[in-house]
Design an enzyme around this catalytic site. Structure first.
Site, short mmCIF file in Angstrom:
data_model
loop_
_atom_site.label_atom_id
_atom_site.label_comp_id
_atom_site.label_asym_id
_atom_site.label_seq_id
_atom_site.Cartn_x
_atom_site.Cartn_y
_atom_site.Cartn_z
N ASP A 141 -14.21 -1.90 57.36
CA ASP A 141 -15.38 -1.74 56.50
C ASP A 141 -14.90 -0.99 55.26
OD1 ASP A 141 -18.18 -1.57 55.73
OD2 ASP A 141 -18.12 0.51 56.40
N ASP A 196 -17.40 1.04 52.65
CA ASP A 196 -18.18 2.23 52.28
C ASP A 196 -18.25 3.24 53.42
OD1 ASP A 196 -19.10 1.40 49.59
OD2 ASP A 196 -20.07 -0.21 50.70
#
Length: 233
Positions: free
Chosen positions: A15, A17
């Site tokens: 991922d 963020d």
């Protein structure tokens, strides 16, 4: 962690963020500034519902939860002005560079699966362009034409895995996530997942991951059959 439940992996998906970059804090800062104009408070309860989803879905949740007097497009226009100021200041989180470069040197295929659109991804990563362009085989973003559903649906991780040259089986892919929605998506895709949540997140939302860590610095690659760190890593 029960070692008997761990499978060796060959590919890794990250991922973006709050996992590679400190942009979840920047999102929170910008959102608080925007909603405070309407006398609203942005809580972790609302943030958890939004994290990892496609931008429009995330914004709609915020508008509904806080009863904001604006449309999705109006919110996007207002928030994009703030994002343009804060996202270029994004920093890599502790342990990220060490792990990514280590896996890269050992030829472990890696990719990024993010809820960010192309425009916001560019804002966040431009100051780390060599890192992101040099280490990752590909990046799948929320506005990808082939992506139908955002997290917590498994689509983004299945699509990201399918774009590796080797097209690995799901159980050979390890996902790194910071959000419950992302963890659900990875598990639904049949993949193992390491969760590294924000320090302020209620740990009651973090009990589904294959492995829960406080920091990327605590990750031991050999636990998943990946090359162990050397002293010079």
């Amino acid at each position: 962690m029960d070692a008997s439940m761990i499978n060796s992996v060959s590919h890794v998906i990250f991922d973006l963020d709050g996992l590679l970059l400190n942009t979840e804090d920047l999102y929170t800062e910008a959102t608080l500034k925007l909603v405070s104009k309407y006398g609203k408070t942005f809580t972790w309860e609302t943030k958890l519902k939004m994290m990892g989803r496609k931008p429009n879905d995330s914004i709609q949740i915020l508008i509904s939860e806080l009863d904001l007097p604006m449309t999705v497009d109006e919110y996007k226009e207002a928030s994009n002005e703030l994002y343009a100021k804060v996202f270029p200041t994004a920093k890599l989180l502790p342990g990220v560079e060490r792990l990514i470069w280590h896996l890269y040197r050992h030829n472990i295929p890696m990719a990024v699966a993010t809820g960010s659109s192309m425009d916001t991804y560019k804002l966040k990563t431009d100051s780390h362009a060599a890192f992101f362009s040099g280490c990752f085989h590909h990046v799948v973003k929320s506005d990808d034409a082939e992506l139908k559903h955002g997290k917590p649906a498994p689509d983004i991780f299945l699509l990201t895995a399918d774009r590796f040259v080797e097209k690995p089986q799901a159980n050979k892919v390890l996902v790194f996530e910071d959000a419950p929605n992302g963890v659900q998506a990875a598990l639904a895709a049949g993949m193992q997942v390491v969760m590294i949540p924000h320090a302020d997140m209620d740990r009651n939302f973090c009990n589904q991951a294959t492995l829960l860590l406080s920091s990327m610095e605590d990750f031991k690659p050999e636990c998943f059959g990946l090359p162990a760190f050397n002293d010079d890593s």
